[in-house]
Design a protein around this motif. Structure first.
Motif, PDB file in Angstrom:
ATOM      1  N   VAL A   1       1.510  -1.970   2.984  1.00 42.46           N
ATOM      2  CA  VAL A   1       0.581  -3.063   3.299  1.00 42.46           C
ATOM      3  C   VAL A   1       1.065  -3.708   4.590  1.00 42.46           C
ATOM      4  CG1 VAL A   1      -0.409  -5.256   2.514  1.00 42.46           C
ATOM      5  CG2 VAL A   1       0.053  -3.431   0.857  1.00 42.46           C
ATOM      6  N   GLY A   2       0.256  -3.628   5.631  1.00 45.55           N
ATOM      7  CA  GLY A   2       0.600  -4.232   6.918  1.00 45.55           C
ATOM      8  C   GLY A   2       0.116  -5.665   6.945  1.00 45.55           C
ATOM      9  N   GLY A   3       1.087  -6.604   7.079  1.00 47.96           N
ATOM     10  CA  GLY A   3       0.724  -8.017   7.126  1.00 47.96           C
ATOM     11  C   GLY A   3       1.030  -8.716   5.816  1.00 47.96           C
ATOM     12  N   ALA A   4       1.860  -9.765   5.900  1.00 49.52           N
ATOM     13  CA  ALA A   4       2.193 -10.559   4.715  1.00 49.52           C
ATOM     14  C   ALA A   4       1.587 -11.947   4.838  1.00 49.52           C
ATOM     15  CB  ALA A   4       3.702 -10.632   4.525  1.00 49.52           C
TER      16      ALA A   4
ATOM     17  N   ARG B   1       6.282   3.698  -4.328  1.00 52.46           N
ATOM     18  CA  ARG B   1       6.914   2.741  -3.414  1.00 52.46           C
ATOM     19  C   ARG B   1       5.837   1.794  -2.877  1.00 52.46           C
ATOM     20  NH1 ARG B   1      10.019   3.914   2.261  1.00 52.46           N
ATOM     21  NH2 ARG B   1      11.044   1.878   2.335  1.00 52.46           N
ATOM     22  N   LEU B   2       6.074   0.491  -3.050  1.00 52.75           N
ATOM     23  CA  LEU B   2       5.165  -0.525  -2.503  1.00 52.75           C
ATOM     24  C   LEU B   2       5.904  -1.235  -1.381  1.00 52.75           C
ATOM     25  CD1 LEU B   2       3.632  -2.472  -5.548  1.00 52.75           C
ATOM     26  CD2 LEU B   2       2.539  -0.810  -4.065  1.00 52.75           C
ATOM     27  N   LEU B   3       5.425  -1.089  -0.158  1.00 55.28           N
ATOM     28  CA  LEU B   3       6.164  -1.652   0.967  1.00 55.28           C
ATOM     29  C   LEU B   3       5.288  -2.610   1.763  1.00 55.28           C
ATOM     30  CD1 LEU B   3       8.725  -1.656   2.770  1.00 55.28           C
ATOM     31  CD2 LEU B   3       7.723   0.265   4.009  1.00 55.28           C
ATOM     32  N   CYS B   4       5.793  -3.816   1.953  1.00 54.72           N
ATOM     33  CA  CYS B   4       5.082  -4.815   2.749  1.00 54.72           C
ATOM     34  C   CYS B   4       5.760  -4.919   4.115  1.00 54.72           C
ATOM     35  CB  CYS B   4       5.163  -6.156   2.019  1.00 54.72           C
ATOM     36  SG  CYS B   4       4.474  -7.505   2.966  1.00 54.72           S
ATOM     37  N   VAL B   5       5.011  -4.671   5.182  1.00 58.57           N
ATOM     38  CA  VAL B   5       5.578  -4.739   6.542  1.00 58.57           C
ATOM     39  C   VAL B   5       4.995  -5.946   7.255  1.00 58.57           C
ATOM     40  CG1 VAL B   5       5.836  -3.541   8.734  1.00 58.57           C
ATOM     41  CG2 VAL B   5       5.776  -2.217   6.623  1.00 58.57           C
ATOM     42  N   GLU B   6       5.863  -6.843   7.697  1.00 58.38           N
ATOM     43  CA  GLU B   6       5.407  -8.081   8.356  1.00 58.38           C
ATOM     44  C   GLU B   6       6.097  -8.226   9.719  1.00 58.38           C
ATOM     45  OE1 GLU B   6       3.229 -10.807   7.994  1.00 58.38           O
ATOM     46  OE2 GLU B   6       4.186 -11.402   9.857  1.00 58.38           O
ATOM     47  N   ALA B   7       5.292  -8.584  10.726  1.00 58.37           N
ATOM     48  CA  ALA B   7       5.824  -8.729  12.085  1.00 58.37           C
ATOM     49  C   ALA B   7       6.654 -10.006  12.256  1.00 58.37           C
ATOM     50  CB  ALA B   7       4.661  -8.745  13.081  1.00 58.37           C
TER      51      ALA B   7
ATOM     52  N   VAL C   1      -2.701   0.071   4.143  1.00 58.36           N
ATOM     53  CA  VAL C   1      -3.747  -0.952   4.141  1.00 58.36           C
ATOM     54  C   VAL C   1      -3.399  -1.992   5.199  1.00 58.36           C
ATOM     55  CG1 VAL C   1      -4.925  -2.734   2.778  1.00 58.36           C
ATOM     56  CG2 VAL C   1      -4.304  -0.553   1.713  1.00 58.36           C
ATOM     57  N   TRP C   2      -4.299  -2.179   6.142  1.00 59.75           N
ATOM     58  CA  TRP C   2      -4.078  -3.129   7.232  1.00 59.75           C
ATOM     59  C   TRP C   2      -4.648  -4.485   6.820  1.00 59.75           C
ATOM     60  CZ3 TRP C   2      -1.102  -3.795  11.185  1.00 59.75           C
ATOM     61  CH2 TRP C   2      -1.445  -4.656  12.218  1.00 59.75           C
ATOM     62  N   ALA C   3      -3.749  -5.473   6.649  1.00 54.20           N
ATOM     63  CA  ALA C   3      -4.182  -6.821   6.269  1.00 54.20           C
ATOM     64  C   ALA C   3      -3.514  -7.805   7.230  1.00 54.20           C
ATOM     65  CB  ALA C   3      -3.758  -7.104   4.828  1.00 54.20           C
ATOM     66  N   ALA C   4      -3.462  -7.409   8.496  1.00 50.42           N
ATOM     67  CA  ALA C   4      -2.624  -8.174   9.438  1.00 50.42           C
ATOM     68  C   ALA C   4      -3.432  -8.912  10.497  1.00 50.42           C
ATOM     69  CB  ALA C   4      -1.604  -7.242  10.080  1.00 50.42           C
ATOM     70  N   GLY C   5      -4.623  -9.308  10.150  1.00 47.42           N
ATOM     71  CA  GLY C   5      -5.350 -10.156  11.094  1.00 47.42           C
ATOM     72  C   GLY C   5      -6.840  -9.915  11.071  1.00 47.42           C
TER      73      GLY C   5
END
Ligand code: FAD
Ligand code: NAD
Length: 403
Positions: free
Chosen positions: A160-163, A193-199, A258-262
């Motif tokens: 998941v891109g974006g926290a 694997r559930l991975l959250c990537v945050e900038a 999944v892009w949830a980053a904006g």
């Protein structure tokens, strides 16, 4: 004299709230009211993380528009294709419409900031159909892993891109759904694997730090890993590349991204003749577009500065619905040749769910966590239904399992 035509585009939180208030305030002799929306149903955008994770069905999150409009409103199921505020013409798949008053409430689109590969390879939670696609994609990955003779475990990795609120709420739902999916598809849960990537340097940047810590700890218990301060810089069919340091990049393989980053406003406003930034229009204090006295903007297409804080109000359903009420009143004022009202936002707080039974939130000058916060979230969801469709709709669609 010809009755003025009020044309409302979009039946999301902003557009539909404008409509249900207009139909109370303006009678059939005073104006013709037309609502154009691409579907003949409204969907609850605020429930899309649940649809995407598969913890509720798409049908639970939508209801027919006919249930909430009355005979004063003509509903047109059509795709809006163009808006021209100079010629006062809106092009749709059902023909052209002119107007005396226009309300643009076409919602948001994902903002990928030009990052290569994201548009092609990442999924999103931007509308009911993209959310359904996320659910079905994850199920397909899980089902095919089970059938594969040579197993590639990265099929079971979800990034998941974006926290921000969307990413965190989605991860909370996945935390509930993954154990069910593993059972359904005979998959040992440790393979997933559930991975959250945050900038940014934290999850939920800008939110209360104590609540952020709570959210992170609870999601970690549900099996979520966090990669913080590591922006996604590229996506491919195989996964994503993240930047860990100036010169240090890592490629992470995943079956689902999944892009949830904006977000940005609807691209249609960019060719409408209105000045916009990331498809959002900086509205005047009565919610009208600058330079156009007959055009109102509602919801995520509107940009409104919080003068006190010196930053924009976040685009939310809460503010969209309040704007809809003011816009309906202001159209009535214009018909009566009265001065318009200033929109004043009443911030009731924010609640972020962490699955069906947990949440964090701020409201009534207090902080909430756990079951009380989760109950509050359901009250907020039910209130939105009530404000649009009254008790009947709330009883039919509402969430009542509070504890
Ligand atoms: P929307 O509600 O998205 O509606 C836009 C409408 O326009 C839709 O009906 C769409 O079908 C229609 N449309 C779009 N393009 C066209 C076209 N070309 N032709 C015809 N019709 C079209 N905010 C909160 O306050 N609280 C929350 O708990 C919350 N949770 C959220 C959870 C998620 C997963 C997401 C993604 C957002 C959440 N938000 C929340 C934000 C909130 O959903 C949005 O700010 C809100 O939906 C904006 O309302 P809107 O009316 O501008 O757009
Ligand atoms: P957002 O813009 O609020 O958050 C996006 C996140 O993605 C940010 O934390 C940002 O730092 C991160 N990001 C940006 N570029 C990145 C990159 N390249 N790699 C990794 N991370 C990156 O977006 P959102 O969460 O979709 O929220 C949109 C709006 O909807 C907000 O106004 C939010 O308040 C609202 N919303 C509210 C709720 C709620 O009230 N429960 C739920 C969902 C959304």
């Amino acid at each position: 004299m010809k009755r003025p035509t009020i044309l409302v585009l979009g039946a999301g939180y902003g557009g539909l709230t404008t409509i249900v208030n207009l139909q109370k305030l303006v009678n059939a002799n005073e104006a013709e009211i037309i609502l154009v929306n691409k579907n003949d149903y409204h969907y609850e955008t605020t429930w899309l993380h649940e649809v995407g994770a598969g913890t509720i069905s798409p049908d639970k999150a939508r209801y027919p528009i006919s249930k909430v409009i009355n005979h004063n409103v003509t509903f047109v199921k059509a795709n809006v294709e163009s808006i021209d505020v100079n010629t006062k013409l809106v092009g749709t798949s059902a023909g052209d419409f002119s107007y005396d008053y226009l309300v643009i409430g076409l919602g948001f689109e994902g903002e990928t900031f030009g990052i290569p590969g994201l548009k092609e390879h990442a999924l999103s939670l931007t509308n009911i159909n993209t959310a359904r696609q996320v659910r079905e994609h994850i199920e397909y990955q899980f089902a095919s892993w089970t059938l594969d003779e040579v197993k590639d475990d990265s099929k079971l990795t979800i990034i998941v891109g974006g926290a921000g609120f969307t990413g965190i709420e989605f991860l909370g739902e996945l935390g509930n759904r993954i154990p069910e999916l593993c059972k359904e598809f005979d998959i040992p849960q440790e393979k997933v694997r559930l991975l959250c990537v945050e900038a940014a340097s934290t999850v939920l940047p800008g939110f209360d730090p104590e609540l952020v810590d709570y959210a992170k700890a609870q999601l970690s218990k549900k099996g979520v890993e966090f990669s913080i301060g590591t922006p996604i810089v590229e996506a491919t069919a195989e996964g994503v590349k993240i930047r860990k340091d100036e010169e240090d990049f890592e490629f992470i393989k995943a079956g689902t991204v999944v892009w949830a980053a904006g977000i940005r406003g609807n691209a249609l406003v960019e060719s409408s003749g209105l000045e916009s930034n990331r498809a959002r229009i900086a509205v005047r204090e009565d919610m009208r577009a600058p330079g156009f006295d007959d055009v109102f903007i509602v919801g995520d297409c509107a940009f409104l500065l919080n003068e006190e804080a010196g930053r924009p109000y976040p685009p939310t359903a809460q503010i969209a619905m309040q704007q809809g009420v003011t816009i309906a009143k202001n159209i009535k004022h214009l018909i009566n040749e009265e001065p318009t009202e200033v929109f004043v936002y009443d911030d009731k707080g924010a609640v972020c769910s962490l699955g069906h039974e947990d949440a964090i939130g701020t409201a009534f000058d207090r902080k909430f966590t756990g079951k009380p916060a989760s109950a509050l979230k359901k009250v907020v969801d039910d209130r939105a239904l009530y404000l649009v469709g009254g008790v009947g709709l709330t009883l039919k669609k509402g969430k009542f399992k509070f504890l």
